[in-house]
Design a protein around this motif. Structure first.
Motif, PDB file in Angstrom:
ATOM      1  N   HIS A  39       0.844  -1.192   0.000  1.00  9.74           N
ATOM      2  CA  HIS A  39       0.000   0.000   0.000  1.00  9.74           C
ATOM      3  C   HIS A  39       0.883   1.247   0.000  1.00  9.74           C
ATOM      4  CE1 HIS A  39      -3.620   2.148   2.099  1.00  9.74           C
ATOM      5  NE2 HIS A  39      -3.375   2.626   0.903  1.00  9.74           N
ATOM      6  N   ALA A  40       0.659   2.130  -0.920  1.00  7.50           N
ATOM      7  CA  ALA A  40       1.367   3.403  -1.076  1.00  7.50           C
ATOM      8  C   ALA A  40       2.806   3.232  -1.570  1.00  7.50           C
ATOM      9  CB  ALA A  40       1.349   4.232   0.214  1.00  7.50           C
ATOM     10  N   TRP A  41       3.143   2.069  -1.999  1.00  4.24           N
ATOM     11  CA  TRP A  41       4.484   1.777  -2.534  1.00  4.24           C
ATOM     12  C   TRP A  41       5.582   2.256  -1.582  1.00  4.24           C
ATOM     13  CZ3 TRP A  41       5.566   1.311  -8.313  1.00  4.24           C
ATOM     14  CH2 TRP A  41       4.543   0.612  -8.936  1.00  4.24           C
ATOM     15  N   LEU A  42       5.445   1.910  -0.336  1.00  7.86           N
ATOM     16  CA  LEU A  42       6.420   2.331   0.666  1.00  7.86           C
ATOM     17  C   LEU A  42       7.683   1.475   0.649  1.00  7.86           C
ATOM     18  CD1 LEU A  42       4.020   2.982   3.680  1.00  7.86           C
ATOM     19  CD2 LEU A  42       5.024   4.646   2.107  1.00  7.86           C
ATOM     20  N   ARG A  43       7.577   0.280   0.116  1.00  4.44           N
ATOM     21  CA  ARG A  43       8.698  -0.677   0.140  1.00  4.44           C
ATOM     22  C   ARG A  43       9.215  -0.781   1.580  1.00  4.44           C
ATOM     23  NH1 ARG A  43       6.226  -1.231  -4.034  1.00  4.44           N
ATOM     24  NH2 ARG A  43       7.118  -1.010  -6.101  1.00  4.44           N
ATOM     25  N   PRO A  44       8.329  -1.220   2.500  1.00  3.06           N
ATOM     26  CA  PRO A  44       8.677  -1.207   3.919  1.00  3.06           C
ATOM     27  C   PRO A  44       9.459  -2.441   4.360  1.00  3.06           C
ATOM     28  CG  PRO A  44       6.448  -1.991   3.683  1.00  3.06           C
ATOM     29  CD  PRO A  44       6.955  -1.646   2.286  1.00  3.06           C
ATOM     30  N   TRP A  45      10.392  -2.858   3.534  1.00  2.00           N
ATOM     31  CA  TRP A  45      11.163  -4.042   3.862  1.00  2.00           C
ATOM     32  C   TRP A  45      12.562  -3.916   3.308  1.00  2.00           C
ATOM     33  CZ3 TRP A  45      10.129  -4.227  -1.257  1.00  2.00           C
ATOM     34  CH2 TRP A  45       8.814  -4.336  -1.710  1.00  2.00           C
ATOM     35  N   ARG A  46      13.416  -4.740   3.908  1.00  2.00           N
ATOM     36  CA  ARG A  46      14.764  -4.910   3.378  1.00  2.00           C
ATOM     37  C   ARG A  46      15.176  -6.334   3.697  1.00  2.00           C
ATOM     38  NH1 ARG A  46      19.216  -3.895   6.969  1.00  2.00           N
ATOM     39  NH2 ARG A  46      18.547  -3.353   9.078  1.00  2.00           N
ATOM     40  N   ILE A  92      17.951 -15.858   3.670  1.00  2.00           N
ATOM     41  CA  ILE A  92      17.497 -14.494   3.421  1.00  2.00           C
ATOM     42  C   ILE A  92      16.767 -14.046   4.682  1.00  2.00           C
ATOM     43  CG2 ILE A  92      16.066 -12.979   1.995  1.00  2.00           C
ATOM     44  CD1 ILE A  92      16.372 -15.167  -0.247  1.00  2.00           C
ATOM     45  N   ILE A  93      17.264 -12.991   5.296  1.00  2.00           N
ATOM     46  CA  ILE A  93      16.606 -12.453   6.485  1.00  2.00           C
ATOM     47  C   ILE A  93      15.712 -11.313   6.026  1.00  2.00           C
ATOM     48  CG2 ILE A  93      16.898 -11.420   8.757  1.00  2.00           C
ATOM     49  CD1 ILE A  93      19.697 -12.706   8.858  1.00  2.00           C
ATOM     50  N   ALA A  94      14.410 -11.501   6.231  1.00  2.00           N
ATOM     51  CA  ALA A  94      13.427 -10.492   5.837  1.00  2.00           C
ATOM     52  C   ALA A  94      13.172  -9.572   7.019  1.00  2.00           C
ATOM     53  CB  ALA A  94      12.131 -11.159   5.393  1.00  2.00           C
ATOM     54  N   ILE A  95      13.342  -8.289   6.795  1.00  2.00           N
ATOM     55  CA  ILE A  95      13.209  -7.284   7.848  1.00  2.00           C
ATOM     56  C   ILE A  95      12.132  -6.285   7.451  1.00  2.00           C
ATOM     57  CG2 ILE A  95      14.404  -5.441   9.101  1.00  2.00           C
ATOM     58  CD1 ILE A  95      17.043  -7.005   8.416  1.00  2.00           C
ATOM     59  N   SER A  96      11.118  -6.176   8.312  1.00  2.00           N
ATOM     60  CA  SER A  96      10.120  -5.137   8.106  1.00  2.00           C
ATOM     61  C   SER A  96      10.731  -3.830   8.586  1.00  2.00           C
ATOM     62  CB  SER A  96       8.846  -5.440   8.891  1.00  2.00           C
ATOM     63  OG  SER A  96       7.936  -4.366   8.763  1.00  2.00           O
ATOM     64  N   SER A  97      10.689  -2.858   7.707  1.00  2.00           N
ATOM     65  CA  SER A  97      11.278  -1.546   7.993  1.00  2.00           C
ATOM     66  C   SER A  97      10.204  -0.484   7.769  1.00  2.00           C
ATOM     67  CB  SER A  97      12.487  -1.334   7.064  1.00  2.00           C
ATOM     68  OG  SER A  97      13.201  -0.202   7.409  1.00  2.00           O
ATOM     69  N   PRO A  98       9.275  -0.366   8.732  1.00  2.00           N
ATOM     70  CA  PRO A  98       8.111   0.487   8.512  1.00  2.00           C
ATOM     71  C   PRO A  98       8.473   1.957   8.329  1.00  2.00           C
ATOM     72  CG  PRO A  98       8.147  -0.344  10.771  1.00  2.00           C
ATOM     73  CD  PRO A  98       9.281  -0.988  10.048  1.00  2.00           C
ATOM     74  N   ARG A  99       7.678   2.602   7.499  1.00  2.00           N
ATOM     75  CA  ARG A  99       7.842   4.016   7.199  1.00  2.00           C
ATOM     76  C   ARG A  99       6.606   4.763   7.717  1.00  2.00           C
ATOM     77  NH1 ARG A  99      11.856   1.715   5.297  1.00  2.00           N
ATOM     78  NH2 ARG A  99      12.363   1.243   3.159  1.00  2.00           N
ATOM     79  N   GLN A 107       1.361  -2.284  11.101  1.00  2.00           N
ATOM     80  CA  GLN A 107       0.981  -3.692  10.960  1.00  2.00           C
ATOM     81  C   GLN A 107       0.799  -4.076   9.495  1.00  2.00           C
ATOM     82  OE1 GLN A 107      -2.661  -4.789  12.918  1.00  2.00           O
ATOM     83  NE2 GLN A 107      -2.448  -6.932  12.380  1.00  2.00           N
ATOM     84  N   GLU A 108       0.226  -3.200   8.711  1.00  2.00           N
ATOM     85  CA  GLU A 108       0.036  -3.464   7.288  1.00  2.00           C
ATOM     86  C   GLU A 108       1.389  -3.572   6.575  1.00  2.00           C
ATOM     87  OE1 GLU A 108      -2.117  -1.008   3.870  1.00  2.00           O
ATOM     88  OE2 GLU A 108      -3.422  -1.351   5.605  1.00  2.00           O
ATOM     89  N   GLN A 109       2.342  -2.773   7.013  1.00  2.00           N
ATOM     90  CA  GLN A 109       3.675  -2.826   6.422  1.00  2.00           C
ATOM     91  C   GLN A 109       4.383  -4.133   6.802  1.00  2.00           C
ATOM     92  OE1 GLN A 109       5.840   0.984   6.497  1.00  2.00           O
ATOM     93  NE2 GLN A 109       3.946   1.900   7.273  1.00  2.00           N
ATOM     94  N   ASP A 110       4.193  -4.581   8.038  1.00  2.00           N
ATOM     95  CA  ASP A 110       4.744  -5.882   8.453  1.00  2.00           C
ATOM     96  C   ASP A 110       4.154  -7.001   7.592  1.00  2.00           C
ATOM     97  OD1 ASP A 110       6.085  -4.544  10.514  1.00  2.00           O
ATOM     98  OD2 ASP A 110       4.720  -5.250  12.081  1.00  2.00           O
ATOM     99  N   SER A 112       3.042  -6.745   4.577  1.00  2.00           N
ATOM    100  CA  SER A 112       3.621  -6.654   3.239  1.00  2.00           C
ATOM    101  C   SER A 112       4.953  -7.402   3.193  1.00  2.00           C
ATOM    102  CB  SER A 112       3.810  -5.185   2.856  1.00  2.00           C
ATOM    103  OG  SER A 112       4.410  -5.078   1.588  1.00  2.00           O
ATOM    104  N   CYS A 113       5.763  -7.240   4.218  1.00  2.00           N
ATOM    105  CA  CYS A 113       7.037  -7.956   4.280  1.00  2.00           C
ATOM    106  C   CYS A 113       6.796  -9.467   4.343  1.00  2.00           C
ATOM    107  CB  CYS A 113       7.844  -7.480   5.489  1.00  2.00           C
ATOM    108  SG  CYS A 113       9.489  -8.209   5.613  1.00  2.00           S
ATOM    109  N   ALA A 114       5.792  -9.875   5.115  1.00  2.00           N
ATOM    110  CA  ALA A 114       5.474 -11.296   5.223  1.00  2.00           C
ATOM    111  C   ALA A 114       5.033 -11.865   3.871  1.00  2.00           C
ATOM    112  CB  ALA A 114       4.399 -11.524   6.284  1.00  2.00           C
ATOM    113  N   VAL A 115       4.266 -11.100   3.129  1.00  2.00           N
ATOM    114  CA  VAL A 115       3.852 -11.557   1.798  1.00  2.00           C
ATOM    115  C   VAL A 115       5.076 -11.684   0.881  1.00  2.00           C
ATOM    116  CG1 VAL A 115       2.495 -10.997  -0.256  1.00  2.00           C
ATOM    117  CG2 VAL A 115       1.505 -10.701   2.011  1.00  2.00           C
ATOM    118  N   ALA A 116       6.034 -10.779   1.015  1.00  9.94           N
ATOM    119  CA  ALA A 116       7.263 -10.873   0.219  1.00  9.94           C
ATOM    120  C   ALA A 116       7.965 -12.203   0.495  1.00  9.94           C
ATOM    121  CB  ALA A 116       8.191  -9.695   0.525  1.00  9.94           C
ATOM    122  N   VAL A 117       7.979 -12.615   1.760  1.00  5.13           N
ATOM    123  CA  VAL A 117       8.576 -13.912   2.112  1.00  5.13           C
ATOM    124  C   VAL A 117       7.762 -15.045   1.487  1.00  5.13           C
ATOM    125  CG1 VAL A 117       9.165 -15.486   4.004  1.00  5.13           C
ATOM    126  CG2 VAL A 117       9.581 -13.022   4.236  1.00  5.13           C
ATOM    127  N   GLY A 118       6.448 -14.953   1.586  1.00  2.00           N
ATOM    128  CA  GLY A 118       5.593 -15.974   0.972  1.00  2.00           C
ATOM    129  C   GLY A 118       5.821 -16.074  -0.525  1.00  2.00           C
TER     130      GLY A 118
END
Length: 187
Positions: A39-46, A92-99, A107-110, A112-118
């Motif tokens: 949502h909002a193209w935040l790219r809240p992960w690394r 690969i360590i997935a890190i939620s990096s909320p903005r 929570q929505e940003q977290d 998003s990171c979880a979906v990236a892992v999926g």
């Protein structure tokens, strides 16, 4: 493998070996992660990518954290900690990096990171690789978080282990969608 087959048949593969995925396979995994809803193209992960010596260094960090927690170097958890990252040739360590954002809660940003892992799990399966998503105590340990360079607001969402499957995966359980999906409102 077509997308629906990959989605319908993916299972976690906890027993992995080398070789690590090729550079091309890794890029395919990374691209799959980047297609997660955001949502909002935040790219809240690394993501941190570890192979070889980096896995050993993470093992040292896991060992130090386990030892700090128990204070007893003879416990099974402390002795085992160093070997945990070595369960696969690639992690690969997935890190939620909320903005901060007025319309996108943390929570929505977290999620998003979880979906990236999926997405990476399904992509690994589609390429014939094995993968398993782990978290556990190391994901929440302050010593490990600090050692990996996480900021205060960041969270480890997954330790994604990827490699070649050792043996056959568990059978895909037969689930009936009617047990989980209901029409609403109920009449």
């Amino acid at each position: 493998m077509d997308a629906l087959s990959a989605l319908h048949n993916r299972v976690s593969m906890p027993r992995l070996t080398g070789p690590a995925p090729t550079a091309e396979q890794q890029q395919a995994l990374f691209q799959a992660a980047l297609r997660a809803p955001d949502h909002a193209w935040l790219r809240p992960w690394r993501f941190l990518v570890l192979e070889g010596e980096a896995l050993e260094r993470l093992g040292d960090l896991f060992h130090a954290a386990a030892l700090a927690k128990t204070g007893d170097p003879t416990t099974e958890a402390v002795q085992r900690a160093r070997s945990l990252p070595l369960r696969a040739p690639l992690m690969i360590i997935a890190i939620s990096s909320p903005r901060p954002h007025p319309k996108v809660p943390e929570q929505e940003q977290d999620m998003s990171c979880a979906v990236a892992v999926g997405n990476m799990l399904v992509a690994a399966h589609a390429m014939g690789l094995g993968a398993v998503w782990r978290t556990g105590e190391p994901a929440y340990d302050p010593l490990i978080r600090e050692g990996l360079g996480l900021a205060a607001a960041e969270k480890i969402i997954a330790f994604l282990y990827v490699g070649q499957s050792l043996g056959e995966g568990k059978a895909v359980p037969a689930l009936d969608s009617r047990d989980f999906f209901r029409r609403w409102p109920v009449e």
